[in-house]
Design a protein around this motif. Sequence first.
Motif, mmCIF file in Angstrom:
data_model
loop_
_atom_site.group_PDB
_atom_site.id
_atom_site.type_symbol
_atom_site.label_atom_id
_atom_site.label_comp_id
_atom_site.label_asym_id
_atom_site.label_seq_id
_atom_site.Cartn_x
_atom_site.Cartn_y
_atom_site.Cartn_z
ATOM 1 N N GLY A 38 -3.699 0.262 -4.223
ATOM 2 C CA GLY A 38 -4.726 1.300 -4.257
ATOM 3 C C GLY A 38 -5.114 1.652 -5.678
ATOM 4 O O GLY A 38 -4.293 1.553 -6.600
ATOM 5 N N VAL A 39 -6.372 2.051 -5.856
ATOM 6 C CA VAL A 39 -6.852 2.448 -7.189
ATOM 7 C C VAL A 39 -7.352 3.890 -7.206
ATOM 8 O O VAL A 39 -7.644 4.437 -8.261
ATOM 9 C CB VAL A 39 -7.975 1.512 -7.703
ATOM 10 C CG1 VAL A 39 -7.462 0.102 -7.898
ATOM 11 C CG2 VAL A 39 -9.184 1.524 -6.772
ATOM 12 N N SER A 44 -6.093 3.839 -1.574
ATOM 13 C CA SER A 44 -4.639 3.897 -1.344
ATOM 14 C C SER A 44 -4.351 4.147 0.133
ATOM 15 O O SER A 44 -3.464 3.518 0.732
ATOM 16 C CB SER A 44 -4.005 5.010 -2.185
ATOM 17 O OG SER A 44 -4.150 4.731 -3.555
ATOM 18 N N GLN A 45 -5.138 5.058 0.695
ATOM 19 C CA GLN A 45 -5.017 5.359 2.122
ATOM 20 C C GLN A 45 -5.300 4.085 2.948
ATOM 21 O O GLN A 45 -4.567 3.752 3.871
ATOM 22 C CB GLN A 45 -6.084 6.397 2.463
ATOM 23 C CG GLN A 45 -5.659 7.457 3.384
ATOM 24 C CD GLN A 45 -6.788 8.482 3.551
ATOM 25 O OE1 GLN A 45 -7.932 8.278 3.116
ATOM 26 N NE2 GLN A 45 -6.462 9.579 4.186
ATOM 27 N N ARG A 46 -6.343 3.390 2.546
ATOM 28 C CA ARG A 46 -6.743 2.161 3.248
ATOM 29 C C ARG A 46 -5.652 1.082 3.101
ATOM 30 O O ARG A 46 -5.366 0.351 4.041
ATOM 31 C CB ARG A 46 -8.085 1.671 2.681
ATOM 32 C CG ARG A 46 -8.681 0.502 3.412
ATOM 33 C CD ARG A 46 -9.198 0.852 4.811
ATOM 34 N NE ARG A 46 -9.467 -0.362 5.580
ATOM 35 C CZ ARG A 46 -8.854 -0.704 6.716
ATOM 36 N NH1 ARG A 46 -7.952 0.090 7.260
ATOM 37 N NH2 ARG A 46 -9.141 -1.832 7.325
ATOM 38 N N ALA A 47 -5.055 1.000 1.917
ATOM 39 C CA ALA A 47 -3.980 0.017 1.690
ATOM 40 C C ALA A 47 -2.828 0.253 2.666
ATOM 41 O O ALA A 47 -2.266 -0.690 3.233
ATOM 42 C CB ALA A 47 -3.487 0.090 0.242
ATOM 43 N N LEU A 48 -2.506 1.524 2.886
ATOM 44 C CA LEU A 48 -1.433 1.853 3.835
ATOM 45 C C LEU A 48 -1.784 1.425 5.252
ATOM 46 O O LEU A 48 -0.946 0.874 5.970
ATOM 47 C CB LEU A 48 -1.148 3.359 3.814
ATOM 48 C CG LEU A 48 -0.372 3.873 2.610
ATOM 49 C CD1 LEU A 48 -0.471 5.391 2.524
ATOM 50 C CD2 LEU A 48 1.088 3.447 2.714
ATOM 51 N N ARG A 49 -3.046 1.672 5.644
ATOM 52 C CA ARG A 49 -3.454 1.306 7.008
ATOM 53 C C ARG A 49 -3.409 -0.214 7.188
ATOM 54 O O ARG A 49 -2.984 -0.720 8.214
ATOM 55 C CB ARG A 49 -4.870 1.806 7.314
ATOM 56 C CG ARG A 49 -5.075 3.332 7.289
ATOM 57 C CD ARG A 49 -4.336 4.066 8.406
ATOM 58 N NE ARG A 49 -2.938 4.333 8.086
ATOM 59 C CZ ARG A 49 -2.522 5.333 7.321
ATOM 60 N NH1 ARG A 49 -3.372 6.183 6.787
ATOM 61 N NH2 ARG A 49 -1.230 5.504 7.084
ATOM 62 N N LYS A 81 -1.949 14.512 -3.386
ATOM 63 C CA LYS A 81 -2.331 13.688 -2.232
ATOM 64 C C LYS A 81 -1.717 12.284 -2.332
ATOM 65 O O LYS A 81 -1.271 11.720 -1.332
ATOM 66 C CB LYS A 81 -3.866 13.590 -2.135
ATOM 67 C CG LYS A 81 -4.498 14.901 -1.653
ATOM 68 C CD LYS A 81 -6.001 14.900 -1.845
ATOM 69 C CE LYS A 81 -6.726 14.293 -0.653
ATOM 70 N NZ LYS A 81 -8.210 14.401 -0.805
ATOM 71 N N ILE A 82 -1.685 11.719 -3.530
ATOM 72 C CA ILE A 82 -1.072 10.399 -3.719
ATOM 73 C C ILE A 82 0.435 10.494 -3.440
ATOM 74 O O ILE A 82 1.023 9.632 -2.792
ATOM 75 C CB ILE A 82 -1.333 9.859 -5.155
ATOM 76 C CG1 ILE A 82 -2.814 9.511 -5.339
ATOM 77 C CG2 ILE A 82 -0.442 8.669 -5.480
ATOM 78 C CD1 ILE A 82 -3.317 8.304 -4.548
ATOM 79 N N HIS A 83 1.037 11.580 -3.892
ATOM 80 C CA HIS A 83 2.467 11.769 -3.633
ATOM 81 C C HIS A 83 2.740 11.791 -2.131
ATOM 82 O O HIS A 83 3.691 11.162 -1.657
ATOM 83 C CB HIS A 83 2.950 13.061 -4.285
ATOM 84 C CG HIS A 83 4.429 13.263 -4.144
ATOM 85 N ND1 HIS A 83 4.986 13.836 -3.023
ATOM 86 C CD2 HIS A 83 5.453 12.927 -4.955
ATOM 87 C CE1 HIS A 83 6.308 13.853 -3.166
ATOM 88 N NE2 HIS A 83 6.620 13.305 -4.330
ATOM 89 N N SER A 84 1.885 12.470 -1.390
ATOM 90 C CA SER A 84 2.149 12.532 0.055
ATOM 91 C C SER A 84 1.929 11.156 0.700
ATOM 92 O O SER A 84 2.674 10.769 1.604
ATOM 93 C CB SER A 84 1.388 13.678 0.713
ATOM 94 O OG SER A 84 0.214 13.225 1.290
ATOM 95 N N LEU A 85 0.960 10.379 0.215
ATOM 96 C CA LEU A 85 0.792 9.007 0.735
ATOM 97 C C LEU A 85 2.015 8.145 0.430
ATOM 98 O O LEU A 85 2.411 7.297 1.224
ATOM 99 C CB LEU A 85 -0.434 8.326 0.109
ATOM 100 C CG LEU A 85 -1.825 8.820 0.484
ATOM 101 C CD1 LEU A 85 -2.877 7.939 -0.193
ATOM 102 C CD2 LEU A 85 -2.029 8.821 1.987
#
Length: 262
Positions: A38-39, A44-49, A81-85
């Motif tokens: 993620g950038v 980053s959210q999409r990378a997780l999915r 938000k990044i920390h929670s991801l």
Amino acid sequence: MKIFDTHCHLQWHEDEDPIANRLQRAVEAGAEACICVGVDYSSSQRALRIAEQYDGVYASVGLHPNDLPKDPPELEKLFRKIHSLSQQPPCVAIGETGLDFFRNRTTHHLQAKSFRHHLEMAHETKLPVIIHCREAYQEAASLLQDFSNETGEPIAGVMHCWSTGSEILPDFLDLGLYISFAGNVSYPKSNSLRDAASNVPLDRLLVETDAPFLAPQPKRGKRNEPAYIRHTLDCIAELKGQDAENLAQVTWANACTLFGLD
Ligand SMILES: [Zn+2]
Ligand SMILES: [Zn+2]
């Protein structure tokens, strides 16, 4: 042969070229695992999915140094938000973060602040950090050195897409970092990169595509994808006088060690 592509951005160009097709070609070419990086928050959210959906795909979450909001409260909000991801299971690393003085979309000060914050996050979450560096190797080395001195620990992470010569390489190796090479190591003019690759110990070496960027020499000019990793692996194997199969195994094992995979 199983090759680990430790850095790609599968989130991009999803409409024109479905991820399932790219991963199919990747597996056929031996690239059986990759890290989707993620950038910013949404990528980053999409990378997780994507990592949840496909076998062999893992995710990293972070804010690229070229993509940071100037407003401090907004940046703080994004860090949270990044920390929670980062707490979601397919996440195996923090980043990409780092310093990029080639493009001047964000100030050096802001980049350093964000880089440090990512290092703290990685340290706290015990995840390795994926570091982007362009025309800022000296500055990155000293920031990492300061951080390592404060924690009293080496830095668990990787310098992705190594893009300079051997001179400063020992600084990063001494910090405990892995060094990853992308397709640009195979370009005719990249003698200094090849020199660096020949000087990285085998137990610290990784390979990546950085897809969709930097397609390796035989595919240069095309949109890069994990299926092209073999060309980069072959280039480095030749430099190191190694059999490609052996180098694939070594770099695969290194990736599993760094990212905590079986
Ligand atoms: Zn990068
Ligand atoms: Zn990248």
